[in-house]
Scaffold this motif. Structure first.
Motif, PDB file in Angstrom:
ATOM      1  N   LEU A   1      11.092 -35.974 -32.161  1.00 33.99           N
ATOM      2  CA  LEU A   1      11.705 -35.305 -32.868  1.00 33.99           C
ATOM      3  C   LEU A   1      12.938 -34.891 -32.860  1.00 33.99           C
ATOM      4  CD1 LEU A   1       8.404 -32.793 -33.569  1.00 33.99           C
ATOM      5  CD2 LEU A   1       9.344 -34.681 -35.426  1.00 33.99           C
ATOM      6  N   GLY A   2      13.389 -35.099 -31.593  1.00 36.00           N
ATOM      7  CA  GLY A   2      14.714 -34.321 -30.857  1.00 36.00           C
ATOM      8  C   GLY A   2      15.780 -35.582 -31.636  1.00 36.00           C
ATOM      9  N   ASN A   3      15.592 -36.724 -31.722  1.00 34.68           N
ATOM     10  CA  ASN A   3      16.274 -37.689 -32.483  1.00 34.68           C
ATOM     11  C   ASN A   3      16.118 -37.668 -33.929  1.00 34.68           C
ATOM     12  OD1 ASN A   3      14.699 -38.774 -30.096  1.00 34.68           O
ATOM     13  ND2 ASN A   3      16.499 -40.143 -30.027  1.00 34.68           N
TER      14      ASN A   3
ATOM     15  N   SER B   1       4.199 -35.529 -23.117  1.00 28.76           N
ATOM     16  CA  SER B   1       4.984 -35.311 -21.868  1.00 28.76           C
ATOM     17  C   SER B   1       5.149 -34.221 -21.411  1.00 28.76           C
ATOM     18  CB  SER B   1       6.104 -36.408 -21.873  1.00 28.76           C
ATOM     19  OG  SER B   1       7.190 -35.806 -22.799  1.00 28.76           O
ATOM     20  N   LEU B   2       5.195 -33.305 -22.170  1.00 29.02           N
ATOM     21  CA  LEU B   2       5.618 -31.765 -22.171  1.00 29.02           C
ATOM     22  C   LEU B   2       4.165 -31.128 -21.874  1.00 29.02           C
ATOM     23  CD1 LEU B   2       7.653 -31.119 -25.444  1.00 29.02           C
ATOM     24  CD2 LEU B   2       8.375 -30.738 -22.853  1.00 29.02           C
TER      25      LEU B   2
ATOM     26  N   PHE C   1      18.139 -32.506 -24.414  1.00 28.84           N
ATOM     27  CA  PHE C   1      16.844 -32.397 -25.250  1.00 28.84           C
ATOM     28  C   PHE C   1      16.494 -33.776 -25.521  1.00 28.84           C
ATOM     29  CE2 PHE C   1      14.278 -31.641 -28.843  1.00 28.84           C
ATOM     30  CZ  PHE C   1      13.344 -30.407 -28.427  1.00 28.84           C
ATOM     31  N   SER C   2      17.298 -34.331 -26.116  1.00 25.07           N
ATOM     32  CA  SER C   2      16.931 -35.638 -26.667  1.00 25.07           C
ATOM     33  C   SER C   2      16.462 -36.821 -25.585  1.00 25.07           C
ATOM     34  CB  SER C   2      18.105 -36.269 -27.560  1.00 25.07           C
ATOM     35  OG  SER C   2      17.707 -37.494 -28.257  1.00 25.07           O
ATOM     36  N   LEU C   3      17.124 -36.548 -24.482  1.00 23.68           N
ATOM     37  CA  LEU C   3      16.606 -37.523 -23.589  1.00 23.68           C
ATOM     38  C   LEU C   3      15.568 -36.975 -22.373  1.00 23.68           C
ATOM     39  CD1 LEU C   3      20.107 -39.004 -22.504  1.00 23.68           C
ATOM     40  CD2 LEU C   3      18.130 -40.226 -23.273  1.00 23.68           C
TER      41      LEU C   3
ATOM     42  N   SER D   1       5.877 -37.557 -27.496  1.00 24.90           N
ATOM     43  CA  SER D   1       6.931 -36.850 -26.636  1.00 24.90           C
ATOM     44  C   SER D   1       6.222 -35.598 -26.146  1.00 24.90           C
ATOM     45  CB  SER D   1       8.169 -36.380 -27.494  1.00 24.90           C
ATOM     46  OG  SER D   1       8.904 -37.510 -27.981  1.00 24.90           O
TER      47      SER D   1
ATOM     48  N   SER E   1       8.788 -40.764 -24.238  1.00 20.92           N
ATOM     49  CA  SER E   1       9.078 -39.094 -24.038  1.00 20.92           C
ATOM     50  C   SER E   1      10.301 -38.925 -24.765  1.00 20.92           C
ATOM     51  CB  SER E   1       8.887 -38.860 -22.616  1.00 20.92           C
ATOM     52  OG  SER E   1       9.603 -37.487 -22.513  1.00 20.92           O
TER      53      SER E   1
ATOM     54  N   VAL F   1      12.163 -40.691 -27.087  1.00 17.16           N
ATOM     55  CA  VAL F   1      12.438 -40.602 -28.411  1.00 17.16           C
ATOM     56  C   VAL F   1      11.382 -39.945 -29.385  1.00 17.16           C
ATOM     57  CG1 VAL F   1      12.373 -42.117 -30.740  1.00 17.16           C
ATOM     58  CG2 VAL F   1      13.233 -43.158 -28.625  1.00 17.16           C
TER      59      VAL F   1
ATOM     60  N   TYR G   1       8.018 -27.297 -30.711  1.00 25.41           N
ATOM     61  CA  TYR G   1       8.080 -28.468 -31.234  1.00 25.41           C
ATOM     62  C   TYR G   1       6.703 -28.945 -31.907  1.00 25.41           C
ATOM     63  CZ  TYR G   1       9.227 -33.303 -29.829  1.00 25.41           C
ATOM     64  OH  TYR G   1       9.697 -34.895 -29.951  1.00 25.41           O
TER      65      TYR G   1
END
Ligand code: PHE
Length: 439
Positions: A24-26, A321-322, A224-226, A318, A20, A22, A103
């Protein structure tokens, strides 16, 4: 209320949480936000916030989840019966909806770029053509919507059939592959002409560039990233076995997540400076830089296919998970089945996704509001829940449930009780005052 399934292996719970975190946030968001906010000084603040703010929030979410054995809303209802704390879970649902809308548009771009790479359309483009391609892609609403719908379709299929575990099994192999690929791309990027300028931008801090907006953006990016501040990690906390060490699990996720973001930076900025692409190019940064590296390396064609495909898969885990937040909410709230809930959630996310695909203003509004406002607010109440409802003793008991003594407990509790809420509150205040009176 049903207890969540516990993962038997240690890797299980950490892998899903990392899946979740790792995404596009990273690789997409971190470089472009860092590029817009001055580079290395932003990176330092980001690291600071990740350690003293985000890590305690992640540990809090995991502890709440494991203690209750339930996902967010239900966990708050169980731990604070008759109280209104479950609104944190509800705000998480709103937040999931806002994030997933833009996203999936970006996830759609990565899938489209995979397709372009396969058919060879990314090859032998010069810098201008690479930039034009992104501009065409992001402004061609039919293309954006088509690929976004494909992504939502894939997510809906996986979530409706409840086969997320299968995907996580694949991603346990695929994500390390993405990691290796990124290392190769970093090596190529730092050996391009003028690469040192890009590295200096990323690693040589200039604190005069650190505006209040940049500080705020660093906090939002860390959340956001975590994937914290909205209860996703509470759900994953409920999967963690009592025999596992929560702090250690949280720390490994923070480290993995940070390394992937850093690699993305090392991959992108030397290349951007080498090709004369401005670091503050905005949400298109990854898409206007990377194809240039592929064109400058052996086996660039295969590499480009593999990279965009793996990135699309990272985005998918990710996004799942959303999506799961929306589906579990609809199931619990309206008593409908998983399939029906999935269909409703897909239709709604596609509708709002279309608005994001059509309007760059809505796209960046959702991007900013979710990371910079909704997630910090959610995190603020999640950490407040610990001293107000659970208390020191229960948290300690949960963290030491595996038999290990938590040596840094006092420091951690101090961060959770005072530093994190105070930092979020003062940053909000500082920014509001700044926006009202300085601009
Ligand atoms: N952390 C994910 C990423 O880096 C995005 C995300 C945010 C997922 C919040 C779930 C919740 O791509």
């Amino acid at each position: 209320m049903k207890q969540q399934d516990k993962f038997s292996s240690k890797l299980g719970a950490i892998a899903v949480a990392a899946g979740s975190a790792v995404g596009l946030g990273n690789i997409w968001r971190f470089p472009y936000i860092l590029g817009e906010n001055g580079g290395a000084a932003f990176l330092l603040i980001y690291i600071l916030f990740t350690i003293i703010i985000a890590l305690p929030v992640l540990i809090s979410e995991f502890s709440i989840g494991r203690m209750a054995g339930l996902s967010a809303t239900a966990a708050f209802k169980k731990l604070a019966p008759g109280k209104k704390w479950y609104f944190i879970g509800l705000s998480g649902v709103l937040c999931a909806f806002v994030i997933i809308s833009f996203y999936n548009v970006v996830a759609g771009w990565t899938l489209y770029y995979t397709y372009l790479a396969i058919v060879g359309d990314l090859q032998s483009l010069n810098e201008q053509e690479v930039t034009q391609l992104y501009q065409q892609t992001s402004s061609d609403t039919t293309t954006c919507i088509f690929w976004m719908v494909l992504i939502v379709g894939a997510i809906a299929y996986i979530v409706a059939r409840g086969v997320q575990d299968g995907i996580e099994k694949y991603s346990k192999v695929l994500m390390p592959l993405l990691f290796l690929l990124m290392i190769v791309l970093c090596v190529r990027s730092v050996t391009l002409d003028n690469a040192s300028e890009g590295l200096a931008f990323l690693l040589n801090p200039d604190f005069s560039k650190l505006t209040p907006t940049a500080i705020f953006a660093a906090l939002g990016q860390a959340f956001f990233s975590l994937s914290i501040g909205m209860g996703v990690m509470i759900t994953y906390g409920s999967y963690i076995n009592k025999a596992q060490n929560i702090q250690r699990s949280a720390m490994s996720i923070v480290v993995i997540d940070f390394i992937v973001a850093l690699l993305a930076g090392i991959m992108i900025f030397p290349c951007a400076f080498s090709f004369g692409i401005s670091p503050d190019s905005g949400p298109g940064l990854v898409f206007v830089t990377l194809p240039n590296i592929f064109n400058k390396m052996t086996a660039g064609h295969i590499m480009s296919i593999a990279f965009f495909l793996l990135l699309a898969i990272a985005a998918l885990t990710s996004s799942i998970s959303l999506f799961e937040v929306l589906v579990s909410f609809a199931k619990a709230q309206y008593g409908i089945g998983r399939r029906k809930a999935t269909i409703i959630a897909s239709v709604l996310t596609v509708c709002v996704g279309i608005i994001c695909a059509v309007s760059p203003t809505v796209f960046s509004l959702f991007d900013n509001v979710s990371a910079n406002i909704l997630l910090p607010l959610g995190a603020f109440f999640i950490v407040l829940f610990i001293p107000i409802v659970l208390g020191r003793k229960r948290l300690r008991k949960e963290l030491e449930a595996n038999g290990d003594k938590c040596k840094t407990f006092s420091l951690l509790y101090f961060l959770i009780k005072f530093i994190v809420p105070l930092a979020i509150f003062s940053l909000f205040l500082y920014c509001i005052v700044n926006w009202l009176f300085v601009n």
